[in-house]
Design a protein around this motif. Structure first.
Motif, PDB file in Angstrom:
ATOM      1  N   THR A  10       0.948  -1.196   0.052  1.00  0.00           N
ATOM      2  CA  THR A  10      -0.159   0.054  -0.107  1.00  0.00           C
ATOM      3  C   THR A  10       0.867   1.201   0.047  1.00  0.00           C
ATOM      4  O   THR A  10       0.664   2.235  -0.817  1.00  0.00           O
ATOM      5  CB  THR A  10      -0.889   0.111   1.166  1.00  0.00           C
ATOM      6  OG1 THR A  10      -1.815  -0.833   1.036  1.00  0.00           O
ATOM      7  CG2 THR A  10      -1.662   1.227   1.309  1.00  0.00           C
ATOM      8  N   ARG A  11       1.892   1.297   0.924  1.00  0.00           N
ATOM      9  CA  ARG A  11       2.712   2.278   0.794  1.00  0.00           C
ATOM     10  C   ARG A  11       3.458   2.476  -0.386  1.00  0.00           C
ATOM     11  O   ARG A  11       3.816   3.847  -0.566  1.00  0.00           O
ATOM     12  CB  ARG A  11       3.968   2.214   1.994  1.00  0.00           C
ATOM     13  CG  ARG A  11       4.643   3.371   2.229  1.00  0.00           C
ATOM     14  CD  ARG A  11       5.515   3.161   3.572  1.00  0.00           C
ATOM     15  NE  ARG A  11       6.489   2.094   3.530  1.00  0.00           N
ATOM     16  CZ  ARG A  11       6.193   0.939   4.127  1.00  0.00           C
ATOM     17  NH1 ARG A  11       5.270   0.639   4.808  1.00  0.00           N
ATOM     18  NH2 ARG A  11       7.282   0.031   4.229  1.00  0.00           N
ATOM     19  N   MET A  12       4.007   1.466  -0.786  1.00  0.00           N
ATOM     20  CA  MET A  12       4.756   1.477  -2.423  1.00  0.00           C
ATOM     21  C   MET A  12       4.040   2.267  -3.245  1.00  0.00           C
ATOM     22  O   MET A  12       4.332   2.975  -4.243  1.00  0.00           O
ATOM     23  CB  MET A  12       5.439   0.182  -2.426  1.00  0.00           C
ATOM     24  CG  MET A  12       6.522  -0.223  -1.492  1.00  0.00           C
ATOM     25  SD  MET A  12       7.794   1.040  -1.079  1.00  0.00           S
ATOM     26  CE  MET A  12       8.567   1.380  -2.821  1.00  0.00           C
ATOM     27  N   ARG A  13       2.735   1.465  -3.508  1.00  0.00           N
ATOM     28  CA  ARG A  13       1.897   1.985  -4.552  1.00  0.00           C
ATOM     29  C   ARG A  13       1.538   3.412  -4.522  1.00  0.00           C
ATOM     30  O   ARG A  13       1.218   4.270  -5.423  1.00  0.00           O
ATOM     31  CB  ARG A  13       0.616   1.032  -4.481  1.00  0.00           C
ATOM     32  CG  ARG A  13       0.780  -0.451  -5.443  1.00  0.00           C
ATOM     33  CD  ARG A  13      -0.436  -1.028  -5.540  1.00  0.00           C
ATOM     34  NE  ARG A  13      -1.331  -1.251  -4.248  1.00  0.00           N
ATOM     35  CZ  ARG A  13      -1.164  -2.409  -3.436  1.00  0.00           C
ATOM     36  NH1 ARG A  13      -0.563  -3.344  -3.921  1.00  0.00           N
ATOM     37  NH2 ARG A  13      -2.043  -2.523  -2.578  1.00  0.00           N
ATOM     38  N   SER A  14       1.518   3.873  -3.341  1.00  0.00           N
ATOM     39  CA  SER A  14       1.321   5.290  -3.048  1.00  0.00           C
ATOM     40  C   SER A  14       2.204   6.294  -3.537  1.00  0.00           C
ATOM     41  O   SER A  14       1.812   7.463  -3.773  1.00  0.00           O
ATOM     42  CB  SER A  14       0.705   5.437  -1.532  1.00  0.00           C
ATOM     43  OG  SER A  14       2.061   5.493  -0.946  1.00  0.00           O
TER      44      SER A  14
END
Length: 380
Positions: free
Chosen positions: A107-111
């Protein structure tokens, strides 16, 4: 469309690096590079990261790595902008997997809105699906026949020099090589003093006796004999290692009868290890992370290698780096062919050293030769 263009996913070949260099991607501002593992694994990836930084000078490069990668990059100058610690996940980072932590990581990386994700972590059976979950606009990496497809990929064949493999991948992202091997510079001097009370200003030899695979380890008795011989030649000797290698380092120090061989295994932080290696006249080790780190710091090294590991991880030059090779091709216990690795054959359960037969005399000769060249400012 010709066969070459079809193999490269429709990208036009624009030049030659280690392999083909394809057209750069447009609009790349955020790059993630996947490379887990230890110190040596990071050293193998850094030339490719340097190439990517030169090809995309406006881009931020995030290394998806491990805590030891974060530690070393915090005390050295490198092309990495930031480090994101990988979650424990099968085939990517060993350890008990926490699904909530894995989901939070993605989730953090896709953001971040990644433009390019580069896989430098093995054949892709696990790492390619992991990379694809990042949601990057473009993906590049290696793959075995059973691995998920990326936008551009090269075949993963085990026997290839690891830094050159990574540079070939970078070429598929449009990046030409800048360096063929890792180069690191400490960002600051540490107060750590490598001198011993009885050593004075004598030149220093650093020994690292460990290796992740026990079969790559030169026996402790050989290292002890080498350390004692170095002391007799007027050197100070320090033995390094992590906490898991403290007993091994202590055995070597105890095995040198002079009592002037010192173990600092498990007692140094990363800045102190970098300072100690950088102050050495020569670093001696197996195919292991501290030897690769010393090489990246520009320190002469003598390596004890199994022949297969030379193909994958040996230094390219010989003016500052010497190798002593074991040509064993079978396990000394059961006789299985040890040149077949990974998915081509199962690994036997034995951990007997494959490099035991490397003699001390030749290693000592190279230590003396490299140290003398350093004192005169020349090359051996």
């Amino acid at each position: 469309m010709d066969q070459l263009t079809a193999e490269f996913g429709g990208a036009r070949r624009v030049g030659t690096g280690v392999g083909p260099v394809l057209e750069k991607f447009s609009g790349v501002h955020r790059i993630a590079v996947l490379r887990g593992g230890g110190l040596g694994d990071l050293m193998f990836a850094l030339p490719a990261v340097s190439a990517l930084a030169a090809a995309y000078p406006e881009a931020e490069i995030t290394l998806l790595g491990t805590p030891v990668h974060q530690d070393i990059l915090a005390v050295t100058d490198s092309p990495v902008s930031r480090v994101e610690i990988l979650p424990h996940a099968e085939g990517v980072r060993p350890g008990e997997e926490d699904q909530a932590a894995v989901d939070a990581f993605f989730t953090r990386m896709r953001s971040m809105g990644l433009d390019l994700a580069v896989q430098l972590h093995g054949g892709g059976r696990y790492s390619n699906p992991f990379l694809l979950r990042l949601g990057a606009r473009h993906t590049v990496g290696t793959r075995t026949p059973d691995a998920a497809h990326l936008e551009r990929s090269i075949p993963y064949l085990y026997y290839q020099h690891e830094p050159l493999r990574a540079l070939e991948v970078a070429g598929f992202a449009g990046a030409y090589p800048r360096d063929l091997e890792a180069r690191l510079v400490p960002v600051k001097q540490t107060d750590y003093n490598a001198s011993t009370d009885d050593g004075g200003g004598a030149p220093l030899v650093v020994i690292h006796p460990g290796a992740t695979d026990p079969r790559r380890r030169w026996p402790a008795a050989r290292f002890a004999d080498l350390a004692e011989a170095c002391v007799a030649e007027g050197f100070r000797v320090s033995v390094v290692g992590d906490q898991s290698e403290q007993s091994l380092a202590a055995e070597i120090a105890a095995g040198a009868s002079s009592g002037r061989v010192r173990s600092v295994a498990g007692s140094l932080d990363m800045a102190q290890l970098v300072a100690l290696l950088a102050s050495a006249s020569v670093v001696v080790g197996n195919d292991s992370g501290p030897r690769h780190l010393a090489q990246a710091l520009g320190v002469p090294t003598v390596g004890i290698y199994w022949a297969g590991n030379i193909i994958n991880a040996g230094p390219l030059g010989r003016s500052h780096h010497r190798l002593h090779a074991s040509w064993a091709t079978s396990c000394p216990v059961c006789g299985i062919d040890v040149t077949q690795v990974g998915w081509t054959a199962p690994r036997c359960p034995h951990d007997a050293s494959l490099v035991e037969g490397v003699p001390v005399a030749g290693v000592l000769d190279d230590v003396l030769s490299l140290a003398a060249a350093g004192r005169t400012g020349g090359r051996a």
